[in-house]
Scaffold this motif. Structure first.
Motif, PDB file in Angstrom:
ATOM      1  N   UNK A  48      -2.254   4.507  66.759  1.00 44.80           N
ATOM      2  CA  UNK A  48      -3.691   3.942  66.561  1.00 44.80           C
ATOM      3  C   UNK A  48      -4.635   4.802  65.751  1.00 44.80           C
ATOM      4  N   UNK A  49      -5.345   3.972  64.913  1.00 43.96           N
ATOM      5  CA  UNK A  49      -6.320   4.881  63.885  1.00 43.96           C
ATOM      6  C   UNK A  49      -7.365   5.452  64.838  1.00 43.96           C
ATOM      7  N   UNK A  50      -7.747   6.273  64.192  1.00 44.96           N
ATOM      8  CA  UNK A  50      -9.048   7.051  65.066  1.00 44.96           C
ATOM      9  C   UNK A  50     -10.081   6.227  65.007  1.00 44.96           C
ATOM     10  N   UNK A  51     -10.637   5.521  66.344  1.00 39.21           N
ATOM     11  CA  UNK A  51     -11.707   4.800  66.179  1.00 39.21           C
ATOM     12  C   UNK A  51     -11.238   3.144  66.253  1.00 39.21           C
ATOM     13  N   UNK A  52     -10.034   3.071  66.183  1.00 41.63           N
ATOM     14  CA  UNK A  52      -9.561   1.691  66.549  1.00 41.63           C
ATOM     15  C   UNK A  52      -9.221   0.733  65.064  1.00 41.63           C
ATOM     16  N   UNK A  53      -9.029  -0.699  65.284  1.00 44.07           N
ATOM     17  CA  UNK A  53      -8.666  -1.503  64.225  1.00 44.07           C
ATOM     18  C   UNK A  53      -9.861  -1.744  63.381  1.00 44.07           C
ATOM     19  N   UNK A  88       3.516  13.676  64.485  1.00 46.78           N
ATOM     20  CA  UNK A  88       2.315  14.211  64.620  1.00 46.78           C
ATOM     21  C   UNK A  88       0.812  13.358  64.183  1.00 46.78           C
ATOM     22  N   UNK A  89       1.301  12.205  63.558  1.00 45.52           N
ATOM     23  CA  UNK A  89       0.146  11.197  63.369  1.00 45.52           C
ATOM     24  C   UNK A  89      -0.029  11.022  62.025  1.00 45.52           C
ATOM     25  N   UNK A  90       0.733  11.801  60.948  1.00 43.91           N
ATOM     26  CA  UNK A  90       0.474  11.962  59.891  1.00 43.91           C
ATOM     27  C   UNK A  90       1.059  10.726  59.133  1.00 43.91           C
ATOM     28  N   UNK A  91       0.317  10.156  57.911  1.00 42.97           N
ATOM     29  CA  UNK A  91       0.789   9.011  57.010  1.00 42.97           C
ATOM     30  C   UNK A  91       1.733   9.650  56.139  1.00 42.97           C
ATOM     31  N   UNK A  92       2.907   9.131  56.189  1.00 36.72           N
ATOM     32  CA  UNK A  92       4.104   9.573  55.007  1.00 36.72           C
ATOM     33  C   UNK A  92       4.826   8.605  54.542  1.00 36.72           C
ATOM     34  N   UNK A  93       5.385   8.753  53.227  1.00 33.06           N
ATOM     35  CA  UNK A  93       6.065   7.925  52.425  1.00 33.06           C
ATOM     36  C   UNK A  93       5.580   6.320  52.302  1.00 33.06           C
ATOM     37  N   UNK A 115      -5.773   8.374  54.245  1.00 33.45           N
ATOM     38  CA  UNK A 115      -6.203   7.929  55.815  1.00 33.45           C
ATOM     39  C   UNK A 115      -6.225   9.349  56.527  1.00 33.45           C
ATOM     40  N   UNK A 116      -6.938   9.197  57.721  1.00 29.66           N
ATOM     41  CA  UNK A 116      -6.925  10.517  58.447  1.00 29.66           C
ATOM     42  C   UNK A 116      -5.824  10.306  59.417  1.00 29.66           C
ATOM     43  N   UNK A 117      -5.561  11.548  60.291  1.00 26.49           N
ATOM     44  CA  UNK A 117      -4.460  11.571  61.091  1.00 26.49           C
ATOM     45  C   UNK A 117      -4.741  10.331  62.323  1.00 26.49           C
ATOM     46  N   UNK A 118      -3.680   9.750  62.439  1.00 24.19           N
ATOM     47  CA  UNK A 118      -3.694   8.315  63.508  1.00 24.19           C
ATOM     48  C   UNK A 118      -2.994   9.310  64.672  1.00 24.19           C
ATOM     49  N   UNK A 119      -3.244   8.537  65.941  1.00 22.92           N
ATOM     50  CA  UNK A 119      -2.683   9.011  67.265  1.00 22.92           C
ATOM     51  C   UNK A 119      -1.094   8.236  67.025  1.00 22.92           C
ATOM     52  N   UNK A 120      -0.232   9.011  67.266  1.00 27.00           N
ATOM     53  CA  UNK A 120       1.165   8.450  67.101  1.00 27.00           C
ATOM     54  C   UNK A 120       1.685   7.620  68.143  1.00 27.00           C
TER      55      UNK A 120
END
Length: 151
Positions: A48-53, A88-93, A115-120
């Motif tokens: 989930x993106x912080x704050x939702x879609x 950890x919620x980081x966007x990689x690759x 993008x900020x850190x997501x909830x994984x």
């Protein structure tokens, strides 16, 4: 008294073959043990993106810049970006899956990297890596240019 023929036929077969009456009867009454669904231990929580879609769409709209060269050539379209959200919620690759032009690719990758850190994603409470795809739309009508803002 009304009887249905299939019910009589099944009862006759059961009596002929000696199936006990407890196996023939089915109880449809609700009690405390069967009125709630079973508890499942394989619960999955999607990333989930912080704050939702809606917050994700707002983030993209606020930070996206139309490339000048693509704007000059009139290139528009949807760029599909695939990326992994790690445990950890980081966007990689991040990588481009489909694009109308290479001129739009760098801007789409820049947005995804920013993008900020997501909830994984969590499976049974444990965070896991997840592959995601995100379409990013490039249309000139969505962007304010200097010509439109000046009187």
């Amino acid at each position: 008294m009304k009887f249905s023929y299939p019910a009589i036929f099944i009862a006759t077969i059961c009596l002929m073959w000696g199936i006990p009456s407890s196996a023939r009867t089915t109880s449809y009454t609700a009690n405390a043990t069967n009125c709630f669904p079973p508890v499942r231990d394989n619960y999955v929580e999607n990333p989930r993106f912080p704050g939702g879609e809606e917050a994700c769409m707002k983030f993209i709209a606020d930070n996206l810049r139309y490339p000048a060269e693509a704007e000059g050539k009139g290139i528009e379209g949807r760029v599909y970006v695939q990326f992994i959200i790690d445990s950890l919620g980081h966007v990689v690759e991040p990588r481009i899956l489909k694009s109308p032009s290479p001129l739009l690719d760098e801007e789409a990758l820049r947005i995804v990297r920013a993008m900020p850190v997501w909830s994984p994603r969590k499976i049974r409470g444990k965070a896991v890596h997840t592959k995601m795809s995100l379409p990013i739309m490039f249309r000139k009508q969505y962007f304010k240019t200097e010509r439109q803002t000046k009187p």
